[in-house]
Design a protein around this motif. Structure first.
Motif, PDB file in Angstrom:
ATOM      1  N   SER A 156       0.844  -1.186   0.000  1.00  0.00           N
ATOM      2  CA  SER A 156       0.000   0.000   0.000  1.00  0.00           C
ATOM      3  C   SER A 156       0.888   1.247   0.000  1.00  0.00           C
ATOM      4  O   SER A 156       1.797   1.374   0.827  1.00  0.00           O
ATOM      5  CB  SER A 156      -0.899   0.000   1.235  1.00  0.00           C
ATOM      6  OG  SER A 156      -1.698   1.165   1.257  1.00  0.00           O
ATOM      7  N   ALA A 157       0.633   2.140  -0.944  1.00  0.00           N
ATOM      8  CA  ALA A 157       1.392   3.393  -1.033  1.00  0.00           C
ATOM      9  C   ALA A 157       0.456   4.488  -1.509  1.00  0.00           C
ATOM     10  O   ALA A 157      -0.194   4.353  -2.557  1.00  0.00           O
ATOM     11  CB  ALA A 157       2.564   3.244  -1.982  1.00  0.00           C
ATOM     12  N   ASP A 158       0.356   5.532  -0.728  1.00  0.00           N
ATOM     13  CA  ASP A 158      -0.511   6.665  -1.069  1.00  0.00           C
ATOM     14  C   ASP A 158      -1.939   6.214  -1.349  1.00  0.00           C
ATOM     15  O   ASP A 158      -2.593   6.673  -2.283  1.00  0.00           O
ATOM     16  CB  ASP A 158       0.058   7.434  -2.274  1.00  0.00           C
ATOM     17  CG  ASP A 158       1.447   7.976  -2.014  1.00  0.00           C
ATOM     18  OD1 ASP A 158       1.698   8.431  -0.876  1.00  0.00           O
ATOM     19  OD2 ASP A 158       2.285   7.941  -2.931  1.00  0.00           O
ATOM     20  N   GLY A 159      -2.410   5.270  -0.555  1.00  0.00           N
ATOM     21  CA  GLY A 159      -3.791   4.833  -0.658  1.00  0.00           C
ATOM     22  C   GLY A 159      -4.082   3.858  -1.781  1.00  0.00           C
ATOM     23  O   GLY A 159      -5.246   3.519  -2.026  1.00  0.00           O
ATOM     24  N   ALA A 160      -3.054   3.406  -2.468  1.00  0.00           N
ATOM     25  CA  ALA A 160      -3.255   2.467  -3.576  1.00  0.00           C
ATOM     26  C   ALA A 160      -2.401   1.233  -3.355  1.00  0.00           C
ATOM     27  O   ALA A 160      -1.397   1.264  -2.644  1.00  0.00           O
ATOM     28  CB  ALA A 160      -2.895   3.130  -4.899  1.00  0.00           C
ATOM     29  N   SER A 161      -2.787   0.127  -3.980  1.00  0.00           N
ATOM     30  CA  SER A 161      -2.014  -1.100  -3.932  1.00  0.00           C
ATOM     31  C   SER A 161      -1.130  -1.136  -5.174  1.00  0.00           C
ATOM     32  O   SER A 161      -1.634  -1.117  -6.299  1.00  0.00           O
ATOM     33  CB  SER A 161      -2.962  -2.299  -3.902  1.00  0.00           C
ATOM     34  OG  SER A 161      -2.258  -3.489  -3.736  1.00  0.00           O
ATOM     35  N   ILE A 165       7.291   0.838  -6.750  1.00  0.00           N
ATOM     36  CA  ILE A 165       7.301   2.000  -5.865  1.00  0.00           C
ATOM     37  C   ILE A 165       8.680   2.175  -5.230  1.00  0.00           C
ATOM     38  O   ILE A 165       9.129   3.301  -4.989  1.00  0.00           O
ATOM     39  CB  ILE A 165       6.185   1.910  -4.797  1.00  0.00           C
ATOM     40  CG1 ILE A 165       5.989   3.261  -4.089  1.00  0.00           C
ATOM     41  CG2 ILE A 165       6.455   0.825  -3.785  1.00  0.00           C
ATOM     42  CD1 ILE A 165       5.452   4.355  -4.973  1.00  0.00           C
ATOM     43  N   ARG A 179      10.881   4.144  -7.610  1.00  0.00           N
ATOM     44  CA  ARG A 179      10.471   5.559  -7.650  1.00  0.00           C
ATOM     45  C   ARG A 179      10.858   6.290  -6.368  1.00  0.00           C
ATOM     46  O   ARG A 179      11.247   7.467  -6.400  1.00  0.00           O
ATOM     47  CB  ARG A 179       8.976   5.644  -7.928  1.00  0.00           C
ATOM     48  CG  ARG A 179       8.636   5.196  -9.341  1.00  0.00           C
ATOM     49  CD  ARG A 179       7.162   5.179  -9.617  1.00  0.00           C
ATOM     50  NE  ARG A 179       6.899   4.859 -11.024  1.00  0.00           N
ATOM     51  CZ  ARG A 179       5.698   4.607 -11.520  1.00  0.00           C
ATOM     52  NH1 ARG A 179       4.634   4.648 -10.727  1.00  0.00           N
ATOM     53  NH2 ARG A 179       5.543   4.320 -12.795  1.00  0.00           N
ATOM     54  N   ARG A 180      10.753   5.592  -5.247  1.00  0.00           N
ATOM     55  CA  ARG A 180      11.184   6.200  -3.983  1.00  0.00           C
ATOM     56  C   ARG A 180      12.690   6.451  -3.990  1.00  0.00           C
ATOM     57  O   ARG A 180      13.158   7.470  -3.461  1.00  0.00           O
ATOM     58  CB  ARG A 180      10.802   5.290  -2.818  1.00  0.00           C
ATOM     59  CG  ARG A 180       9.306   5.313  -2.495  1.00  0.00           C
ATOM     60  CD  ARG A 180       8.925   4.230  -1.505  1.00  0.00           C
ATOM     61  NE  ARG A 180       7.548   4.427  -1.025  1.00  0.00           N
ATOM     62  CZ  ARG A 180       6.871   3.540  -0.309  1.00  0.00           C
ATOM     63  NH1 ARG A 180       7.452   2.393   0.032  1.00  0.00           N
ATOM     64  NH2 ARG A 180       5.639   3.796   0.085  1.00  0.00           N
ATOM     65  N   HIS A 185      10.792   4.756   4.546  1.00  0.00           N
ATOM     66  CA  HIS A 185       9.608   4.025   4.076  1.00  0.00           C
ATOM     67  C   HIS A 185       9.434   2.607   4.617  1.00  0.00           C
ATOM     68  O   HIS A 185       8.323   2.065   4.536  1.00  0.00           O
ATOM     69  CB  HIS A 185       9.635   3.949   2.551  1.00  0.00           C
ATOM     70  CG  HIS A 185       9.578   5.282   1.885  1.00  0.00           C
ATOM     71  ND1 HIS A 185       8.433   6.056   1.832  1.00  0.00           N
ATOM     72  CD2 HIS A 185      10.543   6.007   1.261  1.00  0.00           C
ATOM     73  CE1 HIS A 185       8.679   7.173   1.188  1.00  0.00           C
ATOM     74  NE2 HIS A 185       9.959   7.179   0.837  1.00  0.00           N
TER      75      HIS A 185
END
Length: 197
Positions: free
Chosen positions: A23-28, A34, A37-38, A141
């Motif tokens: 889960s990241a920013d409210g999305a799976s 991710i 990108r992080r 994170h």
């Protein structure tokens, strides 16, 4: 589209196939997509003038990581170390295939591979930037979830080792992160143990 942008797109396409979702920013989202990108975002924050070689190494740091599962190696310290070393080689190989496909020269492909493997990071400022970025992304994170699953002394021990591999610039950046209270406390304990700036 620049070579860097094209490489990012292909690395992201590979990592979008990760079956492990978080889960990241409210999305799976695929975990390694991710993560890449992080890594890019953290590098831009801490080392905004990084070379394209470093940018590529950071984005591809975990490319297709799920294809070499930890459970496929003995679940002991030597098994862990062998898994990490083999992963570095595979990440460099898979990233190299993408870069070769884009027509990027062999010397640059080799350099990106060496950075992905973080070779000689204590003597190579660019490899150190990759190491710092990975540590900072962990702290920002992933350390909170890690801390929730392990005893406090183990978390501090891991952070002592993490700080020991970071540059002074990386350690300063770690102190500026917005960390949860448990992670901040563990980080301060690790610094007090003699590994901090």
């Amino acid at each position: 589209m620049t070579d860097l942008e094209a490489a990012y797109a292909l690395i992201d396409d590979a990592n979008a196939r990760d079956p492990n979702l978080i889960s990241a920013d409210g999305a799976s989202v695929p975990a390694e997509l991710i993560y890449g990108r992080r890594m890019t975002a953290m590098l831009a924050r801490v080392y905004p003038n990084a070379s394209d070689d470093v940018r590529l190494a950071v984005r591809a740091q975990h490319i297709r990581r799920w294809e070499v599962p930890r459970a496929s190696y003995p679940m002991d310290r030597p098994g862990y170390l062998r898994w990490r070393k083999d992963l570095g080689r595979k990440h460099a190989e898979w990233a190299g295939e993408i870069l070769h496909g884009l027509g990027i020269g062999a010397d640059q492909v080799a350099r990106v591979g060496a950075l992905i493997r973080k070779e000689n990071f204590r003597r190579d400022a660019e490899a150190q930037a990759v190491e710092d970025t990975a540590a900072l992304v962990f702290l920002a994170h992933y350390a909170e979830d890690f801390a929730a699953k392990h005893p406090a002394d183990k978390v501090v021990s891991i952070l002592v080792k993490t700080l020991a591999k970071m540059s002074d610039e990386g350690k300063a950046a770690a102190l500026s992160l917005d960390l949860s209270a448990p992670v901040r406390g563990a980080l301060e304990a690790a610094r007090a143990a003699g590994s901090g700036p």
